[in-house]
Every structure is written in structure tokens, then in C-alpha cells.
Design an enzyme around this catalytic site. Structure first.
Site: not given
Ligand code: SLC
Ligand code: ZN
Length: 571
Positions: A453, A326, A350, A322-323, A463, A292-293
Site C-alpha cells: 500500500h 467489495h 473494507e 473480503h473481496e 483498514y 495482491h487481491a
Molecule cells: C485484501 C486487501 C485488498 Se483491499 C488488503 O489490502 N487488505 C485487507 C486487510 C488489510 C489489507 C492488507 O492486505 O494489508
Molecule cells: Zn479490501
């Protein structure tokens, strides 16, 4: 002697910030070692370092709360003490702290057009993940509420929401959702119409909820992957630039360099050499890791890293931005005291990368960087197609971004009980997203646990907040870049704005990012946008042309807006 206490407090806090930076540096290194190479040894050392850190943090917390900081004169010193007087999960006794950090699951993504295959992936993923975690999750909830109470919160929901320093926060996000819901309903009706054409009445009833496995994403949270057969006007310029990237031999490194160049074009910071040396941007061979990024601050002002199993697709190009957003935030606030090394609120962190990606994703910008045919022009139909693709990422996401923590707040508050975890999850998924499970679900299942998450203990409303405020940031930056005129919003449409190479925009963004969390987030929001509240008007302004088109198109084809029937219990 209050005067003396404040003088002593200032020296104490300066020392504490330095010590916390070292502690966090050590803890982050151990967490990185584990998440980039999942072995029993790395897991144990991460846990041990976390326990040691929690013990020291708890000791310091005990001395921090001894100070009469509420009566200090210096507002900034008071804010630092206020933030340091919240201990968090370190308040838990060791054995309980250890249990709280378990049940981490890496995630994969599945995409196909075969409904049976999709159903298989959808069910198997949930059997392999959420189902296994239900019992552990119930224990986690108990521990989280225990930790919250140790910090003088009623429950973990209050503890998480406290982070936003906003009274009536839940009401504010509910109001934002209510303002956007009509646009979502139009998008949902249109997409359901296209799915009905492709998969038929039996599988996709014209007035019902959409089966969750058909939306191109394991969690139905973004629908960009079904753009190809839902796009309003076929045969227009191909704005999914994945093929162009592949034809031009793009590599993950080139994607990161592209993003780095966008930030420096704004007069923002370039990635330091150490970033390129220490980051992991492609899945390494021969070892397990969390794919997961994620973006990492090592709290020493020099070491910042991204870990991403990047592949060459447009979707991944957005995640790269996105990353990198950060990391840019970390770079901008790296000279703040440790206690302020965070976003103005977690939604800000975010939003940075996504805000930049709103410029990068425009056909105008894609032509500038050669990923779109420079001859192709922006005729009104191609424009609607572009807005539609962005809506599949941004509008489709909002109900999911909202309900994830509505469910968890309910769980922490106890209004959602363990015996109803899954049923309440699907009630929210039906009510807000208008989707339903492709197969019967029961309380043997634990579908929320299929999302990273939830099992990774990462709050999610950040988000939802990000997807609202990034349009406020975008609008303010476009204005500074001379690409949007609030007095005449349609003269330069907000969705065509690209702030690339605008140092006015970059300087304004940098000034806000440098603040970290040193001021309440409305001050940071005001510094960039002049507003002090979250406001859906920027998002609605951005999507206005699409909203009009959807209303007309849905009327023309006679789509029902909304989903009448309740989730049919699948056999
Ligand atoms: C890219 C990330 C790492 Se902070 C992320 O978890 N995001 C980015 C958008 C929503 C959420 C997801 O993937 O569920
Ligand atoms: Zn993020």
C-alpha cells in the site's frame, strides 16, 4: 437567476455522471489489462488512458467549479457538486502525473519456523522492494503534496483525511486505539511468552519487543500463521479448517461459490454471470500479474471482477469473503449516480466482507458447511481457542492498521523528514506494535516501502476503521438475526453469532450498502446500527471472554505486560 443556475446545474451534473462512468469504465479496463498481464505495452496503454482521462476530468472540473453550487437549494445536487469539485491527483501537470504512478511491486508472502530462514526472507524481501524505492518515494511525497495544494489542501495528509468527512478524525482514531490498547498489550504479552518458550530468551527476551520476523507475516500485521504453537489449549478441535478444505478437494472456485451462497442466503445479490466469466481467481500460467487481491467496479452496472491468486487455505477463504464484500457493495449501489459509487467512507468498503467472515469463521458455521466435525462441541476451552485465533487476525492488526498512516501523515506534513523515514517507521512499530527488526536497520533501508500500500499509493487507515466498525455492523446484524441480545449480551455471546440465512439481517445490510456515498457516513452507520460514531465497544464486547482469560493467564504465568527495553540496536 440562481434558480436558472440550479436547473442548468442539475442537467449538467446528470450528463457529467454519465460521461464520468464511461471514462472510468475505459480507464478501469486499461488498468485491469495491465494488472492482470504486466507487459510494457499494457503499462504504456494504462498510462496513456490515465493521462487522457486526467485531462478530460480536469476540463470538466474547470466547468464544474464555475457553478454557484454552494447556494443551490437541492442538498443532494449540492453534495454531488461538492464531491466533483475535488480534482485529486489529476490536478498534476502531465509529466508529473506520469511519475506519480510508478514503483508498483507485486508481493509474495513467506512463512516458516526456522528463525534464520525467516530472517533471510525478511531481509531479502526488504532489499528487493523498499530499499529500491526510497528515492522515488521521496519524489512521490513531493508530488502528492503538490496535488493536494492544487486542491486547496495544506498537504496530502489533509487531502486523504478529508475523505472521511469527519472533523477531528485523527483524534477519533487515536481515541479508539487508546481504548483497545490494553487488550492488545495482553495479547502481545501472551504471544511473546509462547515465542520465548519456542525460541528462547536470547532471541525473544521476556520483557522486550517481539522480533518482527517471528510473527508469521512479512509485515507482522496479522499473527494467524503462528496459531498452531501459541494456541491456549492444545488438542482441541482443529479450527484451522485448511486441512479439511484440502481433504474435501476444495478449489478456489468452490471457495468463491461458498461465499456467493452466503450472500444469497441473506437475500443479497448473487454474482452476475459476467463476474464468473471475467474474474481471475487463480494465478494464471505464463504471465506476470499483480497478485495482491483486489475487487474491481467497471462503472457500467454489469461488469464487476475479482483478481486474486487464491490458494486453498483458511486465510485465503477470509480474503475471498473480503473481496466478495467489495463486489456486493458495488452490486448494491450500482444504480446510484456515478459520483456516489463508493463506500459511505473507504472503511465501510473494507468492512463488508470481513463482517460476513465473522459469521463464516465461527465453529458453528464451519460445522454447518461440513468443514468442522459436527460431533465436536464448543467447550469453554475450544471457545477461547477460537477467540484467540480471531484476535491474532483482528487485534494484532489494529496497531499496524493505525501506524501505517500515522507514519504517512507525518511524512506528508513534513514532521517525518526523508533523513528519518526509516528510524521514525521503527519508532512507531516499536511504540504501537511492540515489535523490533531482527537485524540492524539504517537510513540506507526503506522498510515502509516493503508494504504494497505504501508503494501502491493506497491509503491504509480505512483498514483500521474497518476493523472497528465491522464489529458494530456484526453486532447490529446479529441483533436483527436474533443471535444477540443487547439487554443480555452474555446470553448469546457475540463471537458465536452466525447470521447465515437471516433475511432480516441481509435486508438491513443491503439497505445501508445501497446508499453508496450519497449521504455522509454517519447516516449510513445509523441506518444499520442506530449509532452515528465509530465505537470500540462492539469489538470489546466480542473479545471480552478472551480479554478476561488473557489477564488471568498472564498473571498466572507472571508475564510482564508491555515492552520495557527500547529497541536494542542489533549488530
Ligand atoms: C485484501 C486487501 C485488498 Se483491499 C488488503 O489490502 N487488505 C485487507 C486487510 C488489510 C489489507 C492488507 O492486505 O494489508
Ligand atoms: Zn479490501
Amino acid at each position: 437567476e440562481d434558480q436558472d443556475a440550479e436547473v442548468e446545474g442539475r442537467a449538467y451534473m446528470a450528463k457529467l455522471n454519465k460521461e464520468m462512468a464511461q471514462l472510468f469504465n475505459r480507464q478501469t479496463k486499461a488498468a485491469w489489462a495491465y494488472e492482470s498481464n504486466i507487459t510494457e505495452h499494457n503499462k504504456m496503454s494504462k498510462l496513456n488512458v490515465s493521462l487522457e482521462t486526467a485531462k478530460i476530468v480536469k476540463e470538466r472540473w474547470l466547468s464544474t467549479i464555475q457553478f454557484p453550487w454552494q447556494s443551490f437549494k437541492d442538498e443532494d445536487l449540492k453534495r454531488q457538486f461538492k464531491k466533483m469539485s475535488i480534482l485529486g491527483t489529476a490536478a498534476l501537470p502531465d509529466d508529473k502525473y506520469e511519475k506519480h504512478h510508478d514503483c508498483d511491486i507485486s508481493e509474495k508472502l513467506a512463512k516458516s519456523r526456522n528463525p534464520d530462514e525467516l530472517k533471510h526472507f525478511w531481509v531479502e524481501w526488504r532489499n528487493a522492494t523498499g530499499r529500491k524505492c526510497r528515492q522515488l518515494y521521496t519524489e512521490y511525497v513531493t508530488l502528492m503534496n503538490e496535488a493536494a495544494k492544487l486542491n486547496n489542501f495544506t498537504d496530502a495528509a489533509e487531502y486523504w483525511i478529508h475523505d472521511f468527512e469527519t472533523k477531528d478524525f485523527e483524534k477519533q482514531v487515536q481515541k479508539l486505539w487508546n481504548e483497545i490498547e490494553p487488550l492488545y498489550m495482553q495479547l502481545h504479552a501472551y504471544v511473546r511468552g509462547r515465542l520465548n518458550e519456542k525460541y528462547g530468551d536470547e532471541m525473544v527476551p521476556k520483557q522486550g519487543a517481539i522480533p518482527a520476523h517471528l510473527l508469521g507475516n512479512m509485515w507482522s500485521q496479522t499473527w494467524g500463521n503462528i496459531y498452531d504453537f501459541t494456541v491456549p489449549f492444545q488438542g482441541k478441535q482443529q479450527i484451522d479448517v485448511t486441512n479439511s478444505m484440502k481433504q474435501q478437494n476444495y478449489t478456489p472456485l468452490k471457495m468463491f461459490k461458498l461465499s456467493d451462497e452466503f450472500f444469497t442466503s441473506l437475500n443479497l445479490s448473487a454474482m452476475p454471470e459476467l463476474f464468473w466469466k471475467n474474474s481471475i481467481i487463480e494465478r494464471p500460467q505464463g504471465r506476470e500479474l499483480v497478485c495482491h487481491a483486489s475487487a474491481w467496479d467497471f462503472y457500467d452496472g454489469e461488469d464487476f471482477r475479482i483478481k486474486q491468486c487464491a490458494v486453498v487455505t483458511m486465510e485465503e477463504l477470509y480474503t475471498v469473503h473480503h473481496e466478495m464484500g467489495h463486489i456486493q457493495y458495488y452490486l448494491q449501489y450500482k444504480d446510484q449516480p456515478n459520483v456516489y459509487k463508493e463506500g459511505a467512507n473507504s472503511g465501510f468498503h473494507e468492512a463488508v466482507g470481513d463482517t460476513i467472515a465473522l459469521s463464516v469463521s465461527t465453529p458453528k458455521h464451519m460445522r454447518k458447511i461440513g468443514l468442522l466435525d459436527p460431533q465436536s462441541e464448543d467447550d469453554p476451552q475450544a471457545d477461547i481457542n477460537f477467540l484467540f485465533l480471531t484476535a491474532l487476525e483482528k487485534i494484532a492488526f489494529l496497531p499496524f492498521g493505525y501506524l501505517m498512516d500515522v507514519w504517512r501523515w507525518g511524512v506528508f506534513k513534513g514532521t517525518i523528514e526523508p533523513k528519518n523515514y526509516n528510524c521514525q517507521w521503527w519508532n512507531l512499530r516499536w511504540r504501537y506494535q511492540g515489535i523490533e527488526p531482527p537485524v540492524h536497520r539504517s537510513e540506507e533501508d526503506f522498510d515502509p516501502g516493503a508494504k504494497y500500500h505504501i508503494v501502491g499509493d493506497t491509503p491504509y487507515i480505512r483498514y483500521f476503521v474497518s476493523f472497528i466498525i465491522q464489529f458494530q455492523f456484526h453486532r447490529a446484524l446479529c441483533e436483527k438475526a436474533g443471535q444477540f441480545d443487547p439487554q443480555n449480551p452474555t446470553s448469546k455471546p457475540l463471537h458465536q453469532c452466525d447470521i447465515y440465512q437471516s433475511t432480516e439481517a441481509g435486508n438491513a445490510l443491503g439497505a445501508m450498502l445501497k446508499m453508496g456515498s450519497s449521504k455522509p457516513w454517519p447516516d449510513a452507520m445509523e441506518a444499520l446500527t442506530g449509532q452515528r460514531k465509530m465505537d470500540a465497544s462492539a469489538l470489546m464486547q466480542y473479545f471480552a471472554p478472551l480479554y478476561e482469560w488473557l489477564k488471568e493467564e498472564n498473571k498466572r504465568t507472571g508475564e510482564t505486560i508491555g515492552w520495557r527495553t527500547h529497541p536494542q540496536q542489533k549488530r
